[in-house]
Design an enzyme around this catalytic site. Sequence first.
Site, PDB file in Angstrom:
ATOM      1  N   GLY A 148       0.829  -1.191   0.000  1.00  0.00           N
ATOM      2  CA  GLY A 148       0.000   0.000   0.000  1.00  0.00           C
ATOM      3  C   GLY A 148       0.866   1.243   0.000  1.00  0.00           C
ATOM      4  N   CYS A 149       0.276   2.371  -0.393  1.00  0.00           N
ATOM      5  CA  CYS A 149       1.068   3.602  -0.488  1.00  0.00           C
ATOM      6  C   CYS A 149       1.505   4.088   0.889  1.00  0.00           C
ATOM      7  CB  CYS A 149       0.290   4.677  -1.249  1.00  0.00           C
ATOM      8  SG  CYS A 149      -1.405   4.938  -0.690  1.00  0.00           S
ATOM      9  N   TYR A 150       0.562   4.099   1.856  1.00  0.00           N
ATOM     10  CA  TYR A 150       0.946   4.508   3.215  1.00  0.00           C
ATOM     11  C   TYR A 150       1.984   3.561   3.812  1.00  0.00           C
ATOM     12  CZ  TYR A 150      -2.930   7.929   3.690  1.00  0.00           C
ATOM     13  OH  TYR A 150      -3.774   8.999   3.572  1.00  0.00           O
TER      14      TYR A 150
END
EC number: 1.2.1.38
Lengths: 345, 345, 345, 345
Positions: A148-150
């Site tokens: 995921g980006c986070y």
Amino acid sequence: MVAQTVRAAVAGASGYAGGELLRLLLGHPGVRIGALTANSNAGQTLGSLQPHLLPLAGRVLEATSAEVLAGHDVVFLALPHGQSAAVAEQLGDEVLVIDVGADFRLKDAADWERFYGSAHAGTWPYGLPELPGARAALEGSKRVAVPGCYPTAVSLALFPAYEAGLAEPEAVVVAASGTSGAGRAAKPHLLGSEVMGSMSPYGVGGGHRHTPEIVQNLSAVAGEPVTVSFTPTLAPMPRGILATCTAKARPGTTAQAVRDAYEKAFADEAFVHLLPEGRWPATASVYGSNAVQIQVTYDEHANRIIAISAVDNLTKGTAGGALQSMNIALGLPEDTGLSTIGVAP
Amino acid sequence: MVAQTVRAAVAGASGYAGGELLRLLLGHPGVRIGALTANSNAGQTLGSLQPHLLPLAGRVLEATSAEVLAGHDVVFLALPHGQSAAVAEQLGDEVLVIDVGADFRLKDAADWERFYGSAHAGTWPYGLPELPGARAALEGSKRVAVPGCYPTAVSLALFPAYEAGLAEPEAVVVAASGTSGAGRAAKPHLLGSEVMGSMSPYGVGGGHRHTPEIVQNLSAVAGEPVTVSFTPTLAPMPRGILATCTAKARPGTTAQAVRDAYEKAFADEAFVHLLPEGRWPATASVYGSNAVQIQVTYDEHANRIIAISAVDNLTKGTAGGALQSMNIALGLPEDTGLSTIGVAP
Amino acid sequence: MVAQTVRAAVAGASGYAGGELLRLLLGHPGVRIGALTANSNAGQTLGSLQPHLLPLAGRVLEATSAEVLAGHDVVFLALPHGQSAAVAEQLGDEVLVIDVGADFRLKDAADWERFYGSAHAGTWPYGLPELPGARAALEGSKRVAVPGCYPTAVSLALFPAYEAGLAEPEAVVVAASGTSGAGRAAKPHLLGSEVMGSMSPYGVGGGHRHTPEIVQNLSAVAGEPVTVSFTPTLAPMPRGILATCTAKARPGTTAQAVRDAYEKAFADEAFVHLLPEGRWPATASVYGSNAVQIQVTYDEHANRIIAISAVDNLTKGTAGGALQSMNIALGLPEDTGLSTIGVAP
Amino acid sequence: MVAQTVRAAVAGASGYAGGELLRLLLGHPGVRIGALTANSNAGQTLGSLQPHLLPLAGRVLEATSAEVLAGHDVVFLALPHGQSAAVAEQLGDEVLVIDVGADFRLKDAADWERFYGSAHAGTWPYGLPELPGARAALEGSKRVAVPGCYPTAVSLALFPAYEAGLAEPEAVVVAASGTSGAGRAAKPHLLGSEVMGSMSPYGVGGGHRHTPEIVQNLSAVAGEPVTVSFTPTLAPMPRGILATCTAKARPGTTAQAVRDAYEKAFADEAFVHLLPEGRWPATASVYGSNAVQIQVTYDEHANRIIAISAVDNLTKGTAGGALQSMNIALGLPEDTGLSTIGVAP
């Protein structure tokens, strides 16, 4: 020099992740772009949906199916969660399948079921090569779960502190994301009129689906369970994540020890740039690039380590990370087709 | 394949034009970056001034001087107007000098003096290859005057109508520009607090320095003097120009004739994309790219041709246009190191 | 001092126009807010839909119907076009009905049918008091058609030139609007990710529904048909319209004559501020206010009058204009509850 | 109804705090605006500097001096830090002096000297009436120190947890601020081109001058020293602060106890709105208003209390808070001239 050309398909080519994959694949010297698929947008030209991708303007999107995706060397799946397993099974073991979605990121089936509400599909090698041990698992693999980006931004900012044993296993993270991280589905709270001029939190109190992924990454490095208080916020910008990550320092921690840990962790990394002391990252500096800019400090007064990272959520946080992992899986130089240069101002 | 490598220097490397030149030069396979100079920022690292250019982060800027700039094959001058002539003279005729500033754009000395208030330095081959006759003048040239960003957007949007004799010689242009077009000098009206959420005009009534340049381009194509009512506006975005250009249609004009003229004008152009009918350009689609997106229509009711173009003011409007001209001047493929792919969303 | 209190209902309270009406009505000393209705959002609290309207956070929206709207002194209709006539008929002639939508703006039934594709409902007194003759028609009226946001900005910018006979009857207008002008329905092209950093045109070539309304206003003042080339553009900001309006000057026009015409036209207007010469309007200056800022100049070289206006599309362009007309219709001081002070920066 | 009118002067009327003071004072029924002063902008009209304040457009700024400021009932000082004491001394004890700057906020002289590098001027009653005990100290006072914008947002978000004894004395705060919080002085990193599309931190590691002020407020409520890890970030918006504030929960803490503490703390507060459970604040909702929107939750997994507040940094965070304190000091109703309604979208 790239010896041969691989043929790549993208499922979900009309969304933001799909568009960014194509932007990068167009610049990758070893890739030829094959099938492009979509769900509700099938039948439309890419030119009408992704008008920034001029070289592909005339391509027509097909409906997503295993048949259309078959016959490629690499298939990128940018699908809503829960749909990747069925497609992947039909593609065969010899095809490199890179899931940009969440389906194969988590190891703990209970975590998956709690946060996603469906049966756990499995766990694939994790596409964050900079994490200890991750790169080796990607080499030669035919399956990759893109982070995921986070979790990309947060894990890179904090793992060196845990790897060096400097931080207590309780992290507090507040991250700001550009709106493209929320996807391209038209929802009222994502309208330009709503987001411009506004900062707002969401998924507060551990409710965001990226929380267990961050916990998984940091706990693995720390060798003990790390709890993470994670608060994501929506920022008035199209791209970028700024992750402010803090953890209480273990007794005996010094500013020098913190600096040393981060310099060691990223010494050989092409995409992670530990900034010179005194300078802090800005998301604009990594706009459209696969670079991660990180700075860290030790706040003696509060006795906390503060590490801040900036990534482009669509590039290093999604499509760039996916290509980086593809390069590793295929045995190509890791930075082929990827840049550390941002588009600024 | 690029046969040999040229060594390029950039004077004015700490500004926005200089930064964009470096961003593109870093991706040009035939260029090696040499001296980087600045005025008040000399002595600082590029990393502190252009933090998005990671590969050059450690480079220290030198003070601009002919000595430092000597010994390169290509020298880009991104200097305040009035300073280029003195530097160029000292560089010698064998060096390719590309002036990103205004000094050598205008042919009419009186125009120059009226709008810039100093003596006219001369006229160099004009770096807008898509204009009729311009490309030939650039081939093998050792001097190039890079067009202004507005003239790039406006001239490309309107010249086909004049080339085909379809438009009356009175154009009305309203263009919106991102703030980077106003440069990097810190002025109160350019503060983020002032520009976000605001649209405002400036240089109204023919007062903008780009007006005579637009007039020069269109008049040359029309074969008669064209007057231009040009109103630039400042838009709350970092990059991009959207130019809405209209002119009264000459008797007998038809929608088909207009379409034909534009298709003919850009049929062989790699960077100008005439959109399919019904779709209109957006600046986001050309963000960071050298592409120009154009659409045109004939409004029968108002009897006007309306042509709208979108460019990135820093790329095709400045640095990308400069590299395109460099490629032509050096005999390289015109699109070497240049992309038509925007960074969106 | 306001002698008595009127009870006001708002139909369409969950949209942007409805929200702005309520923001202003909350500050109007002579109004008590009655029924609030919506369509798909009926049953929800205003607090969840319009979280900026704290004093009304607990109010629950009712389904729009003539029954719910009955029993008020004033009813504001902020409904999709085509729905106002049926509601208004049922409300009775003694109720002041103010239609914020388009249904009763146009006089020409054929224009209505061409642009809206339905039967023409009629024509009500036009709520732009600053137009010649408009104020008198509003006094004591029980029906008001609130102008469109673009026609407000454009008509005010250009009518003095036509009133004074200075301009040829062919206007060219390019206007930039904030995204709230496109409404609150969730559409992909209005997502924050799409609009931030981007300028784009729409409804080009006379296709925008506000074109016949602008033509109607200017033609009435000119005493002859005025053609208008109108190009609206979407700007990356939530609010505001900047309208750049030009017309060829008639023979004998002078800068002084132009200035005089505008000073005369607005000398007694509370909400229109003709800026001192040399300063130009910015939309930020009228953010949230009912003010219009205008500047005009005569470009001798191009022989065109250039008038530029800035309004807040939701305030003077919609809800503020509606309240201003309400005040006139009810015999209240015209500026009751309305401010000329913007929220800036 | 306001019985009498006070005459108010504003020193520093050309800055953002000064402009916002004037915007609010223009709407205050008990205030007449007197002298307006500036430093480098003295001699200019307010219309050229604050074009949104139409009713004062013709006012000319005077040079700041005690003479010019004398003879008013209330004097607002919006001056660079270190300059207020000298002016205040000359104004006399009967004048209400409200310092919008930092000079009189801190009680600890050592803290002052460490963070501001000059001699401590003293401590005035603190203008955050919602803090325990603060309102009483303001009543009838002739001196008020207006809090910093970040301390306003953070102290209100966290004090109820400390007042109820629910939180450990180690808070972690990450706050995002609009750019107007950085003032109106033209600095390169505050240019629109730099801030749009970018999030960046500053003053990391306890270095921001607002840290000791937050510590002072929370420690006073907690009755023991509270350490605060405070990281401010710059967000691409003109106004607004979103403060994400967390602290480890003390043993035995429950979600209900947290909720109860916050409901009790703000039950009688006109400007603090504790949102219904499940909804979170957004800065857009308080744009231009004096309201504070707060939500709080207890994250059981991480065992932390998370409180998030949204304020407008210029209104409640500066000028609105100043007027609120003025009202209390003068014995006026606390909400005179102040609104809880935001300008949205």
